[in-house]
Design a protein around this motif. Structure first.
Motif, PDB file in Angstrom:
ATOM      1  N   LEU A   1      35.843  49.023  31.080  1.00 26.32           N
ATOM      2  CA  LEU A   1      35.962  47.642  31.689  1.00 26.32           C
ATOM      3  C   LEU A   1      34.958  47.319  32.740  1.00 26.32           C
ATOM      4  O   LEU A   1      34.666  46.340  32.947  1.00 26.32           O
ATOM      5  CB  LEU A   1      37.449  47.928  32.491  1.00 26.32           C
ATOM      6  CG  LEU A   1      38.581  48.146  31.989  1.00 26.32           C
ATOM      7  CD1 LEU A   1      39.762  48.229  32.890  1.00 26.32           C
ATOM      8  CD2 LEU A   1      38.734  47.238  30.757  1.00 26.32           C
ATOM      9  N   MET A   2      34.098  48.220  33.103  1.00 24.71           N
ATOM     10  CA  MET A   2      33.040  47.818  33.775  1.00 24.71           C
ATOM     11  C   MET A   2      31.897  47.209  32.998  1.00 24.71           C
ATOM     12  O   MET A   2      31.068  46.388  33.637  1.00 24.71           O
ATOM     13  CB  MET A   2      32.087  49.171  34.165  1.00 24.71           C
ATOM     14  CG  MET A   2      32.801  50.202  35.264  1.00 24.71           C
ATOM     15  SD  MET A   2      32.133  51.737  35.618  1.00 24.71           S
ATOM     16  CE  MET A   2      30.303  51.277  35.810  1.00 24.71           C
ATOM     17  N   GLY A   3      32.131  46.939  31.746  1.00 24.29           N
ATOM     18  CA  GLY A   3      31.352  45.966  30.753  1.00 24.29           C
ATOM     19  C   GLY A   3      31.558  44.576  31.267  1.00 24.29           C
ATOM     20  O   GLY A   3      30.716  43.666  31.459  1.00 24.29           O
ATOM     21  N   THR A   4      32.520  44.083  31.706  1.00 22.90           N
ATOM     22  CA  THR A   4      32.938  42.854  32.358  1.00 22.90           C
ATOM     23  C   THR A   4      32.186  42.545  33.666  1.00 22.90           C
ATOM     24  O   THR A   4      31.571  41.767  33.810  1.00 22.90           O
ATOM     25  CB  THR A   4      34.484  42.667  32.563  1.00 22.90           C
ATOM     26  OG1 THR A   4      35.146  42.888  31.513  1.00 22.90           O
ATOM     27  CG2 THR A   4      34.675  41.182  33.251  1.00 22.90           C
TER      28      THR A   4
ATOM     29  N   THR B   1      31.402  28.783  27.368  1.00 21.31           N
ATOM     30  CA  THR B   1      32.242  29.854  28.100  1.00 21.31           C
ATOM     31  C   THR B   1      33.561  30.049  27.458  1.00 21.31           C
ATOM     32  O   THR B   1      33.973  31.289  27.319  1.00 21.31           O
ATOM     33  CB  THR B   1      32.428  29.805  29.679  1.00 21.31           C
ATOM     34  OG1 THR B   1      33.248  28.779  30.024  1.00 21.31           O
ATOM     35  CG2 THR B   1      30.922  29.675  30.383  1.00 21.31           C
ATOM     36  N   VAL B   2      34.344  28.984  26.919  1.00 22.92           N
ATOM     37  CA  VAL B   2      35.465  28.927  26.333  1.00 22.92           C
ATOM     38  C   VAL B   2      35.207  29.657  25.209  1.00 22.92           C
ATOM     39  O   VAL B   2      36.255  30.565  24.664  1.00 22.92           O
ATOM     40  CB  VAL B   2      36.029  27.601  26.100  1.00 22.92           C
ATOM     41  CG1 VAL B   2      37.229  27.569  25.287  1.00 22.92           C
ATOM     42  CG2 VAL B   2      36.463  26.923  27.450  1.00 22.92           C
TER      43      VAL B   2
ATOM     44  N   ALA C   1      35.422  37.247  22.390  1.00 15.86           N
ATOM     45  CA  ALA C   1      35.254  38.528  23.148  1.00 15.86           C
ATOM     46  C   ALA C   1      36.778  39.113  22.906  1.00 15.86           C
ATOM     47  O   ALA C   1      37.049  40.246  22.909  1.00 15.86           O
ATOM     48  CB  ALA C   1      35.030  38.711  24.478  1.00 15.86           C
ATOM     49  N   LYS C   2      37.871  38.253  23.171  1.00 13.83           N
ATOM     50  CA  LYS C   2      39.321  38.444  22.870  1.00 13.83           C
ATOM     51  C   LYS C   2      39.674  39.011  21.436  1.00 13.83           C
ATOM     52  O   LYS C   2      40.565  39.985  21.171  1.00 13.83           O
ATOM     53  CB  LYS C   2      40.201  37.522  23.369  1.00 13.83           C
ATOM     54  CG  LYS C   2      39.886  37.356  24.924  1.00 13.83           C
ATOM     55  CD  LYS C   2      40.824  36.308  25.314  1.00 13.83           C
ATOM     56  CE  LYS C   2      40.718  35.561  27.028  1.00 13.83           C
ATOM     57  NZ  LYS C   2      41.172  34.614  27.382  1.00 13.83           N
TER      58      LYS C   2
ATOM     59  N   PHE D   1      32.243  38.698  27.846  1.00 11.59           N
ATOM     60  CA  PHE D   1      33.121  38.270  28.353  1.00 11.59           C
ATOM     61  C   PHE D   1      32.885  37.898  29.851  1.00 11.59           C
ATOM     62  O   PHE D   1      33.076  36.974  30.480  1.00 11.59           O
ATOM     63  CB  PHE D   1      34.593  38.906  28.258  1.00 11.59           C
ATOM     64  CG  PHE D   1      35.681  38.339  28.950  1.00 11.59           C
ATOM     65  CD1 PHE D   1      36.489  37.382  28.549  1.00 11.59           C
ATOM     66  CD2 PHE D   1      36.033  38.900  30.267  1.00 11.59           C
ATOM     67  CE1 PHE D   1      37.573  36.670  29.185  1.00 11.59           C
ATOM     68  CE2 PHE D   1      37.125  38.353  30.839  1.00 11.59           C
ATOM     69  CZ  PHE D   1      37.965  37.180  30.392  1.00 11.59           C
ATOM     70  N   GLY D   2      32.214  39.053  30.528  1.00  9.05           N
ATOM     71  CA  GLY D   2      31.838  38.847  31.700  1.00  9.05           C
ATOM     72  C   GLY D   2      30.727  37.709  32.265  1.00  9.05           C
ATOM     73  O   GLY D   2      30.991  37.134  33.141  1.00  9.05           O
TER      74      GLY D   2
END
Length: 415
Positions: free
Chosen positions: A264-267, A294-295, A301-302, A321-322
């Motif tokens: 999760l730190m990737g974000t 960004t959209v 990413a999802k 995503f981040g």
């Protein structure tokens, strides 16, 4: 930035910074810990998602009231009380684990109480800042706070939370409890009174109504709030059950508990990168086109975990995503600060958050249900599709519309 510039923000600001930074570290720890602890009780997607539902439900139920109360009572005392509440709840759950009387239902109650404290602490922290620094220092002060938040909450907090759960649940719960206590103590040492000056007496209902009316009438802000809410709906649905996809020998990725926080730190890493390049990209593409980009990044990413469980590729998706998340926040938040009149800022911000963040519990609940119905990969694709659908909004959310909204506003820039 030189030390003289830093010291010019004053001692009171740095006390707020210290309190917020420690609180952000605790936030990151409990956010990654709660779903991991829930895995000790169940593998049901619906029940796992319910933890996130209750942790974020206060944003839906209490955001408007928190904003109005912050304009009425001493803001320092509100923040101290909020972290005192979180300390008590976490300490109680840690004790129940140590005594062997813990359960999933106690964890759900914990999530609700800690989430309530977050609404009042975070919302009030933005309102107290203009009482601590000069108006022309607000940009620099916010930069310090946002940088600390990303570092402590998304990097250190998530990494430590995953490791502590792997060691012992008691440590994973007791550590953020202690941090909230330290944060509250720092605020108790903050000298002064922080109850805002008000004009003629008004009711809480009328205060809330004024904020709602302003946001509803403003087409650009209303559109941005709805778009943020839809994206948060999909992101919350995704993250509510992603732990089932990532953690455990029976999961698709097969990660150990301690590695989940690292993933999760990737974000957070992407957010830092996004902060560095947003200004340049905004100048090159324009704000409307950057928001549209960004959209698309968010949707890709999802969708990525639906196609692969490869750790490096999924991590790359979190990083991208981040980047997109930070770009959206920088553009949208700065625009909001320039448009909203100072006397309405707290209440309109709370209304905006209700629309933007009130979807978090709904998304988490939807994520659990869709995961049961469509499977995890089907849910990921549905989440991505919800983001892509927002591209239709840019038919009206143009660069010309954004510029006109700023020019028509009497507001001076303020967080």
């Amino acid at each position: 930035m030189s030390s003289s510039l830093d010291s010019s923000l004053g001692r009171r600001f740095w006390q707020l910074w210290g309190s917020s930074t420690i609180s952000n570290l605790a936030d990151g720890m409990y956010r990654v810990s709660l779903p991991l602890i829930a895995l000790h009780y169940t593998r049901s997607p619906t029940l796992i998602a319910l933890v996130t539902v209750l942790a974020t439900l206060p944003w839906l139920l209490l955001a408007l009231h928190a904003g109005a109360i912050a304009d009425r009572l001493d803001r320092r005392r509100i923040m101290v009380s909020a972290n005192g509440l979180r300390l008590a709840a976490l300490a109680t759950f840690a004790t129940s684990v140590a005594l062997g009387i813990d359960s999933l239902w106690l964890l759900l109650v914990l999530a609700l109480i800690v989430g309530t404290g977050e609404v009042f602490f975070d919302g009030t922290a933005q309102s107290i800042l203009p009482m601590l620094v000069e108006r022309d220092q607000l940009g620099r002060a916010n930069g310090r706070l946002f940088a600390a938040r990303e570092t402590m909450e998304s990097f250190a907090g998530q990494a430590l939370g995953g490791v502590l759960v792997a060691v012992t649940v008691v440590a994973a719960v007791a550590t953020p409890a202690a941090l909230y206590g330290v944060s509250a103590l720092i605020l108790l040492l903050l000298a002064g009174h922080y109850r805002p000056h008000r004009g003629p007496a008004t009711t809480l209902r009328s205060d809330i109504a004024a904020g709602i009316a302003y946001l509803w009438r403003h087409r650009v802000l209303r559109t941005l709030a709805v778009m943020t809410g839809v994206m948060n709906l999909g992101s919350s649905a995704f993250m509510a059950v992603f732990v089932l996809y990532a953690v455990g020998p029976e999961s698709a990725m097969g990660l150990p508990e301690y590695a989940y926080g690292w993933l999760l730190m990737g974000t957070a890493a992407g957010s830092v990168l996004g902060a560095l390049v947003t200004e340049r990209l905004q100048a090159w593409l324009g704000r409307a086109q950057l928001l549209a980009a960004t959209v698309v990044v968010s949707a890709l990413a999802k969708a990525l975990p639906a196609a692969t469980a490869n750790l490096l590729l999924v991590a790359a998706g979190f990083i991208s995503f981040g980047v997109g998340l930070m770009m959206w926040n920088v553009v949208a938040v700065s625009l909001r600060q320039r448009i909203i009149p100072a006397e309405l800022l707290g209440r309109v911000n709370s209304c905006y958050r209700l629309v933007a963040w009130g979807t978090l519990p709904l998304g988490a609940l939807l994520g659990g249900l869709l995961a049961e119905l469509l499977g995890l990969r089907g849910l990921f694709l549905a989440s991505a599709a919800s983001s892509l659908a927002l591209l239709v909004c840019f038919a009206t959310l143009t660069e010309r519309a954004l510029t006109a909204a700023e020019q028509d506003s009497p507001s001076s820039t303020q967080p």
